[in-house]
Design a protein around this motif. Sequence first.
Motif, PDB file in Angstrom:
ATOM      1  N   SER A  51       0.831  -1.202   0.000  1.00  0.00           N
ATOM      2  CA  SER A  51       0.000   0.000   0.000  1.00  0.00           C
ATOM      3  C   SER A  51       0.866   1.252   0.000  1.00  0.00           C
ATOM      4  CB  SER A  51      -0.933   0.005   1.224  1.00  0.00           C
ATOM      5  OG  SER A  51      -1.882  -1.020   1.140  1.00  0.00           O
ATOM      6  N   VAL A  52       1.877   1.249   0.866  1.00  0.00           N
ATOM      7  CA  VAL A  52       2.766   2.411   0.953  1.00  0.00           C
ATOM      8  C   VAL A  52       3.636   2.525  -0.297  1.00  0.00           C
ATOM      9  CG1 VAL A  52       4.646   3.467   2.249  1.00  0.00           C
ATOM     10  CG2 VAL A  52       2.775   2.331   3.465  1.00  0.00           C
ATOM     11  N   GLU A  53       4.191   1.424  -0.759  1.00  0.00           N
ATOM     12  CA  GLU A  53       5.094   1.473  -1.908  1.00  0.00           C
ATOM     13  C   GLU A  53       4.361   1.901  -3.171  1.00  0.00           C
ATOM     14  OE1 GLU A  53       8.533  -1.146  -2.430  1.00  0.00           O
ATOM     15  OE2 GLU A  53       7.416  -2.054  -4.086  1.00  0.00           O
ATOM     16  N   ILE A  54       3.191   1.328  -3.417  1.00  0.00           N
ATOM     17  CA  ILE A  54       2.450   1.677  -4.637  1.00  0.00           C
ATOM     18  C   ILE A  54       1.923   3.104  -4.562  1.00  0.00           C
ATOM     19  CG2 ILE A  54       0.379   1.110  -5.975  1.00  0.00           C
ATOM     20  CD1 ILE A  54       0.932  -1.834  -5.359  1.00  0.00           C
ATOM     21  N   ALA A  55       1.584   3.576  -3.354  1.00  0.00           N
ATOM     22  CA  ALA A  55       1.123   4.958  -3.204  1.00  0.00           C
ATOM     23  C   ALA A  55       2.201   5.967  -3.596  1.00  0.00           C
ATOM     24  CB  ALA A  55       0.665   5.206  -1.771  1.00  0.00           C
ATOM     25  N   SER A  56       3.465   5.537  -3.568  1.00  0.00           N
ATOM     26  CA  SER A  56       4.549   6.463  -3.935  1.00  0.00           C
ATOM     27  C   SER A  56       4.549   6.790  -5.419  1.00  0.00           C
ATOM     28  CB  SER A  56       5.900   5.868  -3.530  1.00  0.00           C
ATOM     29  OG  SER A  56       6.225   4.740  -4.340  1.00  0.00           O
ATOM     30  N   LEU A  88       3.119  -0.048  14.406  1.00  0.00           N
ATOM     31  CA  LEU A  88       1.793   0.562  14.383  1.00  0.00           C
ATOM     32  C   LEU A  88       1.872   2.083  14.463  1.00  0.00           C
ATOM     33  CD1 LEU A  88      -0.168  -1.867  16.751  1.00  0.00           C
ATOM     34  CD2 LEU A  88      -0.160  -1.837  14.251  1.00  0.00           C
ATOM     35  N   ALA A  89       2.794   2.574  15.278  1.00  0.00           N
ATOM     36  CA  ALA A  89       2.880   4.013  15.485  1.00  0.00           C
ATOM     37  C   ALA A  89       3.625   4.733  14.371  1.00  0.00           C
ATOM     38  CB  ALA A  89       3.563   4.304  16.823  1.00  0.00           C
ATOM     39  N   ASN A  90       4.542   4.021  13.717  1.00  0.00           N
ATOM     40  CA  ASN A  90       5.396   4.658  12.700  1.00  0.00           C
ATOM     41  C   ASN A  90       5.429   3.795  11.440  1.00  0.00           C
ATOM     42  OD1 ASN A  90       6.524   6.629  14.786  1.00  0.00           O
ATOM     43  ND2 ASN A  90       7.225   4.666  15.627  1.00  0.00           N
ATOM     44  N   PRO A  91       4.285   3.610  10.788  1.00  0.00           N
ATOM     45  CA  PRO A  91       4.217   2.633   9.694  1.00  0.00           C
ATOM     46  C   PRO A  91       5.130   2.943   8.519  1.00  0.00           C
ATOM     47  CG  PRO A  91       2.242   4.004   9.750  1.00  0.00           C
ATOM     48  CD  PRO A  91       2.986   4.293  11.008  1.00  0.00           C
ATOM     49  N   LEU A  92       5.504   4.192   8.324  1.00  0.00           N
ATOM     50  CA  LEU A  92       6.300   4.533   7.150  1.00  0.00           C
ATOM     51  C   LEU A  92       7.788   4.290   7.343  1.00  0.00           C
ATOM     52  CD1 LEU A  92       4.593   7.849   5.976  1.00  0.00           C
ATOM     53  CD2 LEU A  92       4.157   5.515   5.210  1.00  0.00           C
ATOM     54  N   ASP A  93       8.271   4.399   8.581  1.00  0.00           N
ATOM     55  CA  ASP A  93       9.720   4.332   8.767  1.00  0.00           C
ATOM     56  C   ASP A  93      10.132   3.536  10.001  1.00  0.00           C
ATOM     57  OD1 ASP A  93       8.869   6.070  10.726  1.00  0.00           O
ATOM     58  OD2 ASP A  93      10.320   7.654  10.272  1.00  0.00           O
ATOM     59  N   TYR A  94       9.262   2.631  10.483  1.00  0.00           N
ATOM     60  CA  TYR A  94       9.603   1.912  11.710  1.00  0.00           C
ATOM     61  C   TYR A  94      10.870   1.079  11.554  1.00  0.00           C
ATOM     62  CZ  TYR A  94       7.750  -2.464   9.734  1.00  0.00           C
ATOM     63  OH  TYR A  94       7.541  -3.580   8.962  1.00  0.00           O
ATOM     64  N   ARG A  95      11.177   0.627  10.353  1.00  0.00           N
ATOM     65  CA  ARG A  95      12.374  -0.189  10.161  1.00  0.00           C
ATOM     66  C   ARG A  95      13.668   0.602  10.379  1.00  0.00           C
ATOM     67  NH1 ARG A  95       8.772  -1.967   6.080  1.00  0.00           N
ATOM     68  NH2 ARG A  95       8.460  -4.247   5.977  1.00  0.00           N
ATOM     69  N   ASP A  96      13.579   1.917  10.255  1.00  0.00           N
ATOM     70  CA  ASP A  96      14.781   2.744  10.400  1.00  0.00           C
ATOM     71  C   ASP A  96      14.813   3.514  11.718  1.00  0.00           C
ATOM     72  OD1 ASP A  96      15.851   2.089   7.820  1.00  0.00           O
ATOM     73  OD2 ASP A  96      14.276   3.331   6.953  1.00  0.00           O
ATOM     74  N   HIS A 139      -1.901   3.298  12.671  1.00  0.00           N
ATOM     75  CA  HIS A 139      -2.211   4.716  12.672  1.00  0.00           C
ATOM     76  C   HIS A 139      -2.316   5.230  11.239  1.00  0.00           C
ATOM     77  CE1 HIS A 139      -0.556   5.429  16.997  1.00  0.00           C
ATOM     78  NE2 HIS A 139      -1.235   4.312  16.898  1.00  0.00           N
ATOM     79  N   PRO A 140      -2.988   6.361  11.038  1.00  0.00           N
ATOM     80  CA  PRO A 140      -3.000   6.961   9.700  1.00  0.00           C
ATOM     81  C   PRO A 140      -1.578   7.185   9.199  1.00  0.00           C
ATOM     82  CG  PRO A 140      -4.576   8.052  11.148  1.00  0.00           C
ATOM     83  CD  PRO A 140      -3.768   7.132  12.015  1.00  0.00           C
ATOM     84  N   PHE A 141      -1.418   7.198   7.885  1.00  0.00           N
ATOM     85  CA  PHE A 141      -0.105   7.360   7.287  1.00  0.00           C
ATOM     86  C   PHE A 141       0.162   8.854   7.080  1.00  0.00           C
ATOM     87  CE2 PHE A 141      -1.474   3.130   6.088  1.00  0.00           C
ATOM     88  CZ  PHE A 141      -0.346   2.375   6.345  1.00  0.00           C
ATOM     89  N   PRO A 142       0.979   9.463   7.934  1.00  0.00           N
ATOM     90  CA  PRO A 142       1.212  10.904   7.814  1.00  0.00           C
ATOM     91  C   PRO A 142       1.949  11.243   6.518  1.00  0.00           C
ATOM     92  CG  PRO A 142       2.755   9.920   9.388  1.00  0.00           C
ATOM     93  CD  PRO A 142       1.749   8.858   9.034  1.00  0.00           C
ATOM     94  N   GLY A 143       1.461  12.254   5.845  1.00  0.00           N
ATOM     95  CA  GLY A 143       2.139  12.707   4.642  1.00  0.00           C
ATOM     96  C   GLY A 143       1.832  11.919   3.396  1.00  0.00           C
ATOM     97  N   VAL A 144       0.963  10.897   3.487  1.00  0.00           N
ATOM     98  CA  VAL A 144       0.589  10.114   2.301  1.00  0.00           C
ATOM     99  C   VAL A 144      -0.865  10.450   1.977  1.00  0.00           C
ATOM    100  CG1 VAL A 144       0.519   7.831   1.238  1.00  0.00           C
ATOM    101  CG2 VAL A 144       2.163   8.300   3.060  1.00  0.00           C
ATOM    102  N   ALA A 145      -1.057  11.508   1.225  1.00  0.00           N
ATOM    103  CA  ALA A 145      -2.407  12.024   0.986  1.00  0.00           C
ATOM    104  C   ALA A 145      -3.235  11.141   0.072  1.00  0.00           C
ATOM    105  CB  ALA A 145      -2.307  13.426   0.393  1.00  0.00           C
ATOM    106  N   ASN A 146      -2.559  10.307  -0.716  1.00  0.00           N
ATOM    107  CA  ASN A 146      -3.286   9.500  -1.708  1.00  0.00           C
ATOM    108  C   ASN A 146      -3.490   8.057  -1.251  1.00  0.00           C
ATOM    109  OD1 ASN A 146      -0.569   8.846  -1.914  1.00  0.00           O
ATOM    110  ND2 ASN A 146      -0.681   8.401  -4.111  1.00  0.00           N
ATOM    111  N   LEU A 147      -3.436   7.810   0.058  1.00  0.00           N
ATOM    112  CA  LEU A 147      -3.645   6.464   0.585  1.00  0.00           C
ATOM    113  C   LEU A 147      -4.772   6.490   1.603  1.00  0.00           C
ATOM    114  CD1 LEU A 147      -2.986   3.499   1.121  1.00  0.00           C
ATOM    115  CD2 LEU A 147      -1.059   4.231   2.537  1.00  0.00           C
ATOM    116  N   ASP A 148      -5.870   5.803   1.269  1.00  0.00           N
ATOM    117  CA  ASP A 148      -7.028   5.734   2.162  1.00  0.00           C
ATOM    118  C   ASP A 148      -7.308   4.290   2.542  1.00  0.00           C
ATOM    119  OD1 ASP A 148      -7.524   8.499   2.013  1.00  0.00           O
ATOM    120  OD2 ASP A 148      -8.691   8.240   0.166  1.00  0.00           O
TER     121      ASP A 148
END
Length: 409
Positions: free
Chosen positions: A195-200, A388-396, A216-225
Motif C-alpha cells: 500500500s505504501v510502496e504503490i502509493a509512492s 503501528l505508530a510509525n508505519p512509514l519508517d519503523y524499520r529505520d 495509525h494513519p499514514f502521515p504525509g501520504v495524501a493518496n492512501l485511504d
Amino acid sequence: MTVVAVIGAGAAGLVTAAELRAAGHDVIVYERSGEVGGVWVYDEAPGRTMYASLRTNLPRDLMAFRGYLFDSRGGGDDDWPRFPRHEQVLEYLQRYTAVHDLASVIEFGTEVTSVSETLTGWNVETMCDAGAKADEFGAVAVCNGHFTHSRAPQLAGVEVFPGSVVHSRDYRRPDVFVGKRVAIVGTGSSGFDLSVEIASVAEQVYWCGRDFDGIHPFPGVANLDTVPMPDGLTSDGCLLTAGKRLPIDAVVWCTGFHYDLSLIEDGVVAGIDAPAPLYRHLLPITHPTMALIGIPQRIIPFPLFEIQAKWFGAVLAGDIELPSPDDQEAWVEGWHRHCRDAGREPYQFRNIGEEQFDYIDELAHECGAALLPDWYRPLAYQTQQSRLANPLDYRDRPLSIQGDSWVVS
C-alpha cells in the motif's frame, strides 16, 4: 537413529535438517529448485514470492536462529541494517547451509510428488531430470512452505472488471502502477508494505480490509485511504465498498496463500487453509513419524521452525513420550475452541500470534531446550508497537531493547 526425508530447502527445511542431524538422525533433503533459500530467493520470473524492495518486518535479533546469530559471530554482517533486506536473509541462510554442511545431504532439482504410509515408515516418490524413483524412510518432515498457491476472495464482478488483477505473489516493483488508481486487498504484511510502496507512484491507493490492527494513519501520504473489504467490482472499472463506487484501474490481492499438502496421501492430514488435525501445530495425530514444520502463521518464523524441528527430533529419538491419540485430539479441539471463542474464522486457526511465545517455551521445556531469553518478548512487543505508530519508517527507527544479534557498543 531414524532416516528422515526433509521436503524443501527453505529456512524451515534447512534448520530441520540441521536439528535432526544434531539429534543423531540421518536426513536427505529434497529441493525442487537448484538452490537453498525457498521464499527468500528473488527472481523476476513468475513462481517466486518476493518483491524487489522487501525488508524484514522483524529486527534481526528476533529473526535469528537461536544457535546462529545474525551478525559476524554467526551468519550475518555487523553492518547490515537491523531490519535486513531479502538478499541479506538469503545470504544468512546460505551461510547457515555451509556451516552445517547441509549441501551434502540436499538433492537439488528433485521434486517430491507423493508421500504415502507403509507398514514400517513412509514411501517418498520423487521426480528429477534422471526420472522418477521411490525410497522408503522412517520419518518425513514436510517443510515445503505456504507461499506458492495464492488465495484470493471470490469477489462478484471480478470476471468483468476491465482493469488488471494480480496477486502479491506476482508483484515485483511498483512501476506498472504509475499514475493509476489501485485497490490493495488484505491487511497482512504484504498489504501493509505494498500500500505504501504503490502509493509512492500511483494517483490513488485504497487499502481494503476488515481489521487494520490499530495501524495509525499514514502521515504525509495524501493518496492512501483505508476502506472496508470490497463487495464487488464492476464492468466500468469501479470498486464497490460500503455503499460507494470508487473508480480504480487495478486490484492487488494481498490475501495470503493456501497450503499445498496434495503430495501427502489422503487421510493423514486435511485442509488447505488450516491443516488439521495437528498435535502441537505440527504432528498429524496417529502419525508420529511425520511433522509439518512451519504451519503456524503470524509468527517470528526462524526460531519457531527451529524449536519445532528440535522437538520433532526428540520425538523420533524417543526422548518425548507423546500423549494418547485421544488426548492429542483433545489438545487440537481445545485450540480450535480457543480460536472460535476469539471470533476467528477457520482459516485463521493457523494464526497463533502472541501465543507463539508460550508455545515455543512449551516445546523447549518438553525437549530440554533453553527457554526464550528475557529480552525476546519485550522486543517483539516493542517492534509491533513501533510498526503501528510509525508505519512509514519503523524499520529505520531505533529500538531501545537489544537482543543477542544486535549489540551496540
